[in-house]
Each structure stands twice: as C-alpha cells, then as structure tokens.
Design an enzyme around this catalytic site. Sequence first.
Site, PDB file in Angstrom:
ATOM      1  N   LYS A 177      33.432   1.085  51.107  1.00 42.15           N
ATOM      2  CA  LYS A 177      34.835   0.794  50.810  1.00 42.15           C
ATOM      3  C   LYS A 177      35.795   1.330  51.880  1.00 42.15           C
ATOM      4  O   LYS A 177      36.783   0.679  52.211  1.00 42.15           O
ATOM      5  CB  LYS A 177      35.207   1.339  49.427  1.00 42.15           C
TER       6      LYS A 177
ATOM      7  N   ASP B 251      40.158  -2.398  41.802  1.00 45.96           N
ATOM      8  CA  ASP B 251      39.642  -1.464  40.805  1.00 45.96           C
ATOM      9  C   ASP B 251      40.726  -0.958  39.857  1.00 45.96           C
ATOM     10  O   ASP B 251      40.561  -0.975  38.633  1.00 45.96           O
ATOM     11  CB  ASP B 251      38.967  -0.270  41.490  1.00 45.96           C
TER      12      ASP B 251
ATOM     13  N   ARG C 206      26.157  -5.565  39.136  1.00 46.10           N
ATOM     14  CA  ARG C 206      26.197  -6.666  38.161  1.00 46.10           C
ATOM     15  C   ARG C 206      27.134  -7.781  38.627  1.00 46.10           C
ATOM     16  O   ARG C 206      27.308  -8.772  37.930  1.00 46.10           O
ATOM     17  CB  ARG C 206      26.641  -6.148  36.794  1.00 46.10           C
TER      18      ARG C 206
ATOM     19  N   GLY D 220      38.213  13.750  38.034  1.00 43.95           N
ATOM     20  CA  GLY D 220      37.674  13.306  39.310  1.00 43.95           C
ATOM     21  C   GLY D 220      38.762  13.050  40.322  1.00 43.95           C
ATOM     22  O   GLY D 220      39.926  12.806  39.972  1.00 43.95           O
TER      23      GLY D 220
ATOM     24  N   THR E 112      36.214  20.580  42.343  1.00 41.33           N
ATOM     25  CA  THR E 112      36.626  21.108  43.644  1.00 41.33           C
ATOM     26  C   THR E 112      38.118  20.867  43.792  1.00 41.33           C
ATOM     27  O   THR E 112      38.557  19.730  44.004  1.00 41.33           O
ATOM     28  CB  THR E 112      35.861  20.403  44.787  1.00 41.33           C
TER      29      THR E 112
END
Length: 295
Positions: free
Chosen positions: A83, A120, A33, A149, A174
């Site tokens: 990235k 971010d 977007r 995460g 994990t």
Amino acid sequence: MTESAQAPMLPRQILTGKARLAGVLGWPVSHSRSPVLHNYWLSRYGIDGAYVPLPVHPDNFEQAVRGLQAAGFRGANVTIPHKEAAYALTDDLDHSAQRAGAVNTLVFQPDGRIRGISTDGDGFVDSMKAEGLFPHTHATERKRALLLGAGGAARSVAAALQDQGLDVAVTNRTVERAEKLADALPGLDVVSWAEWEAQLGMYDVLVNTTSLGMEGGPDPMFRPNLKRAAHHLVVADIVYVPRLTPLLAEAEQQGLKTLGGLGMLLHQARLGFREWFGQDPEVDADLEAYVRATF
C-alpha cells in the site's frame, strides 16, 4: 445485514477479447477474498471481465504494475505489503489517499497516468451506515470514537471518521506509533494503552483496527474488558476471520451493538469495481453469504 441460508449459484462468465481486467496485488495474496466478491459481481451483472489474484514480491511491485498497465488492465487493488509503495507510484492521489497516507486501489487512466485511491476508511463508514450503526452528529454534540491500533488501517479509518465530523482518539501498545499518527492527522488524540478500557464511558464508537483477535494472528484470544463502556457504545472490529472475534463476543455479552469486519471488506470494494467495470455494485445479504461460504 442478514445471512442467506445458502450462497447463490451464479453462471460462469465467458470472456471475450474485449474483456475488462483488474486484479489484486499482494505478497502473499492467497488469503484475499477480493477475487471472490469481484467475480461474483461480474457474473451478477453480466459484465465481460475478470478479476484475478496477482502474487507479486515487493521487489517486483513497480515492474508488475507497469506490466499490468501495458497489458490493458483497468487497474488493481493492492494489499499487504504494497500500500505504501502504491502511494509512491501513483501520479494523482484522491483526497482519500492523501488523508490515509496509503493507496489500496489503482486506476489506470487512458492518458497513461495512475490514479491512487484509498477506499478502506470510506468502506468502514459505509458498512456502519448500512447497518444503521453510525452515530448521528449534531453541532452541539460531537460524537467520539476510539481506535485500537496505529497502523495503516487505523489512519484510513480515523481520517474517514474525522471527515464525517467525529472526534477521534487512538491508542496503541507502542505510544510512539500513536503519536506519529496524531502528527499526520491534526486533531487526533492519543490515549494510553494502559488506560483506554477505563475511559470507554467517554466514547460512542470503539474500533479495533489491529490483527488482535484474528484467527492465526498474534493474539487470537484478545478480549479486553468492556464493563466501563457507555450503554450506547458501538463496538466494531475490522477482523473478519473469525466472524465473531473475542472482542465482539465480549461486547455482545455486555449488551452492546457490534459490527464485524466483513462489511468493510465488501463496501470498500465498490469504488474500484465502479471505476474498472462501469457498474455501481450492490452489497447485500446474497453477496455476504457468497463470500462467507469461502471461509
């Protein structure tokens, strides 16, 4: 941030030979977007410029970046899967990029060098502050955040929250990935995925940095148990499609304050726009409505 009833109509810009150019590199990039919001700002502020989607295969990433630089672009955003490659390609890394271990914004300098920035994490913090949801820290009472995460988004958000004075913990299915992230960010705690729901009473902020709950993602019905959360817990999700993820729906059902992912997307774009086009743009309800209308 409240939504407008209709997205505003903006005049189409006419480009000249002096137009400033930027774009977003990704593979794929059709979902982004960023062109919508950056071109909204260009029209809003009457800037002679354009921001374009740039689908670039990973094998061609460096060649594409050098080509954009040679063609006179001011810079570019980078999204999945570029990235880390962008991080390796830059000549100068801002503090944000060093902490995040990744770059999502490239700025082409007049001397030919490439500066790398990660917006971010700061975008997430700014979105919380814009909604009045950021926890106020005190010298005698540190606030705590738990992140779901351990990928690149988690590192960016965790670093930004740490820089704001919060104690941050991470949990991941994990555990090795969570431990690797903790090694990269000293002071980061690791919580077992099997136990994080039971420990929610200890935290002031919960952030889902994964794609769990995303429309079309690996588990679009991800809806954890939040019944043990402290009453003041703020639940945030960086996923913005759908607007109300199952996690946020559960939080609302529990009477908790929530924050969706669109605000992070909008706020993280401001720094790049300022660098490329020379204008500090405003994030407001009209912009949100305009971008949301494209979903």
